[in-house]
Every structure is written in C-alpha cells, then in structure tokens.
Design an enzyme around this catalytic site. Structure first.
Site, PDB file in Angstrom:
ATOM      1  N   GLU A  90     -14.199   2.876  -7.688  1.00  0.00           N
ATOM      2  CA  GLU A  90     -13.453   4.308  -7.330  1.00  0.00           C
ATOM      3  C   GLU A  90     -13.486   4.961  -8.365  1.00  0.00           C
ATOM      4  O   GLU A  90     -13.151   4.519  -9.492  1.00  0.00           O
ATOM      5  CB  GLU A  90     -11.681   4.006  -6.995  1.00  0.00           C
ATOM      6  CG  GLU A  90     -10.878   4.675  -6.797  1.00  0.00           C
ATOM      7  CD  GLU A  90      -9.363   4.235  -6.890  1.00  0.00           C
ATOM      8  OE1 GLU A  90      -8.340   3.456  -6.875  1.00  0.00           O
ATOM      9  OE2 GLU A  90      -8.716   5.526  -7.818  1.00  0.00           O
ATOM     10  N   ARG A  98     -10.163  12.957 -12.621  1.00  0.00           N
ATOM     11  CA  ARG A  98      -9.836  13.770 -12.951  1.00  0.00           C
ATOM     12  C   ARG A  98     -10.912  13.937 -14.414  1.00  0.00           C
ATOM     13  O   ARG A  98     -10.041  14.784 -15.577  1.00  0.00           O
ATOM     14  CB  ARG A  98      -9.177  11.876 -13.813  1.00  0.00           C
ATOM     15  CG  ARG A  98      -8.066  11.609 -12.779  1.00  0.00           C
ATOM     16  CD  ARG A  98      -6.594  10.312 -13.838  1.00  0.00           C
ATOM     17  NE  ARG A  98      -6.882  10.239 -13.253  1.00  0.00           N
ATOM     18  CZ  ARG A  98      -6.281   8.236 -13.230  1.00  0.00           C
ATOM     19  NH1 ARG A  98      -6.315   7.907 -14.287  1.00  0.00           N
ATOM     20  NH2 ARG A  98      -6.042   7.426 -12.276  1.00  0.00           N
ATOM     21  N   LYS A 130      -1.689   1.787  -0.904  1.00  0.00           N
ATOM     22  CA  LYS A 130      -2.199   1.833  -2.688  1.00  0.00           C
ATOM     23  C   LYS A 130      -0.757   1.363  -2.735  1.00  0.00           C
ATOM     24  O   LYS A 130       0.388   1.905  -2.590  1.00  0.00           O
ATOM     25  CB  LYS A 130      -2.565   3.187  -2.781  1.00  0.00           C
ATOM     26  CG  LYS A 130      -2.822   2.289  -4.760  1.00  0.00           C
ATOM     27  CD  LYS A 130      -3.206   3.724  -5.171  1.00  0.00           C
ATOM     28  CE  LYS A 130      -2.980   3.865  -6.877  1.00  0.00           C
ATOM     29  NZ  LYS A 130      -4.349   4.304  -6.988  1.00  0.00           N
TER      30      LYS A 130
HETATM   31  C1  3PG Z   1      -5.420   4.352 -12.367  1.00  0.00           C
HETATM   32  O1  3PG Z   1      -5.274   5.409 -11.237  1.00  0.00           O
HETATM   33  O2  3PG Z   1      -5.023   5.233 -13.664  1.00  0.00           O
HETATM   34  C2  3PG Z   1      -5.270   3.428 -11.743  1.00  0.00           C
HETATM   35  O3  3PG Z   1      -3.700   3.104 -11.140  1.00  0.00           O
HETATM   36  C3  3PG Z   1      -5.745   2.085 -13.162  1.00  0.00           C
HETATM   37  O4  3PG Z   1      -4.690   1.782 -14.081  1.00  0.00           O
HETATM   38  P1  3PG Z   1      -5.063   1.176 -15.402  1.00  0.00           P
HETATM   39  O5  3PG Z   1      -6.324   1.651 -16.139  1.00  0.00           O
HETATM   40  O6  3PG Z   1      -3.363   0.516 -15.607  1.00  0.00           O
HETATM   41  O7  3PG Z   1      -6.394   0.062 -14.445  1.00  0.00           O
END
Ligand code: 3PG
Length: 212
Positions: free
Chosen positions: A47, A51, A134
């Site tokens: 994924e 961002r 999710k």
């Molecule tokens: C996100 O979208 O930032 C994810 O949930 C990842 O979270 P994490 O950095 O705590 O694994």
C-alpha cells in the site's frame, strides 16, 4: 464494480500475506528497490500512501515489479481514486468512507478497503456489500480486543487493521477469526530507506511473512 465484488478481490489481496506494508515514499528512487525488497521478503501486497508528492509515480514504478500487487492508500476524494487507478493501483485503501469515495471506486473499478471503526460504520458498509474493511487507527481505537468483540455480533465482516501495529502485537490481531491481515509501516522504516539498506527491509518483510 459492485461493493461485493470489490470485497471479494480485497479479500484475495489481503490473503496473500499476513502483512500489507503501508508505505510513505519521499524519494521516487526508493520505489523500485523497496518494492523488490518487500516482495523478495514475502510481502507481495503493498500500500503506497498518497501523502507524498511522488506517491503516484511510485505506484507507477512499483506496479512493474514482478510479483507485487500495488495499491493506493489514504484515498480521500474521487480525484484520488481516479489518479490511483490511472497510475496502475490494483486496490485502494481509505481511513474512512464517504459516499463520493465509494461511488468513485464503483465507477473506476477500484477494489476498495473502506475504513470503519464503530459498529454503525461497519454495519453501514456491510449494508452496501463491503464485507472486507480497514480498521483504523487500530491500536488507538481499541485494538485486537475491540475487533474480537465486534466479531461476535458482526461475523460477516473481516478486517485489515492498521495503525500502531508492529511485530510485537501483530499476532494479537492475526489470531482472530475476523482478521485477514494487518497493515503497518514498520516493515519499511525511513532510516533503512534513506540508507538504501534494502537487505534490512528484506529481513523485516521475511519476519512479517513468518507471522502466519
Ligand atoms: C497509516 O495509514 O498510517 C497506517 O495505518 C500505518 O500506521 P503505522 O505507521 O502505525 O503502521
């Protein structure tokens, strides 16, 4: 693509490995070696969060890596869905769900993992046909204990929880009946990417793969 069909495909993708790496890519030069390292370590579903400015280009590059199944995360708007699909994303992930976002995924044929946290949010998505969702932010929203409780009255929905999950607590989730996989950024730490230490990321991916 109907919500039910989206969830069928999402379940297939979530079933590829116990962990879906959640990737924040700042440097397009990292895209290919990062995807290669994660796939080599045993994590094919990736994924890429929308961002960073190079995220869509990263999806384009990573989609060419053999064995990888690359999706786009942090989908917030219909424009995000359209751009992700055009870049070659095979699935989408959103922290939540809006009707406009869901309509766009249907229109552009992008299998979506829509985000839900409360029983009502989960039920609203289930009514539409989304049986794979999710759960974000997982740890902050009650974690594995919450999902276990939710699974009693709503066993029809399976989840990919993300947010605050790491090697330490991933098994708490993966042991539950209503969890298909977990998502997390821990398998692709920024310092390893900056150092070009792809071998370290292969090792982290292999550890994650061995969780189940
Ligand atoms: C996100 O979208 O930032 C994810 O949930 C990842 O979270 P994490 O950095 O705590 O694994």
């Amino acid at each position: 693509m109907t919500p039910a069909e989206q969830s069928r495909l999402a379940a297939e993708i979530c079933g590829l490995a116990p962990v879906v790496p959640v990737l924040v890519i700042d440097d397009i030069a990292h895209a290919r070696p990062l995807a290669q390292a994660l796939v080599q370590g045993g994590l094919p579903a990736l994924e890429v969060t929308l961002r960073t400015p190079c995220a869509l280009d990263a999806i384009r590059v990573m989609a060419e890596v053999e064995g990888g199944v690359v999706g786009a995360g942090t989908l917030l708007t219909p424009a995000d869905v359209k751009a992700a699909k055009a870049a070659g994303a095979k699935f989408g992930v959103s922290p939540g769900a809006t009707q406009r976002l869901l309509d766009a995924c249907a229109e552009y044929d992008l299998p979506l993992l829509p985000g839900a946290v409360t029983a009502s949010e989960v039920m609203a998505l289930l009514e539409m046909g989304y049986t794979v969702q999710k759960f974000f932010p997982a740890e902050q929203s009650g974690g594995a204990a919450f999902l276990k409780s939710l699974g009693a009255p709503i066993p029809q929905v399976s989840f990919c929880p993300t947010g605050g999950i790491s090697l330490k607590n991933a098994r708490d989730y993966l042991g539950l009946k209503n969890i298909l996989c977990v998502g997390g950024s821990w398998v692709a730490p920024k310092d390893a990417m900056l150092a070009g230490d792809w071998a370290a990321i292969v090792t982290l991916a292999a550890e994650a793969r061995a969780l189940r």
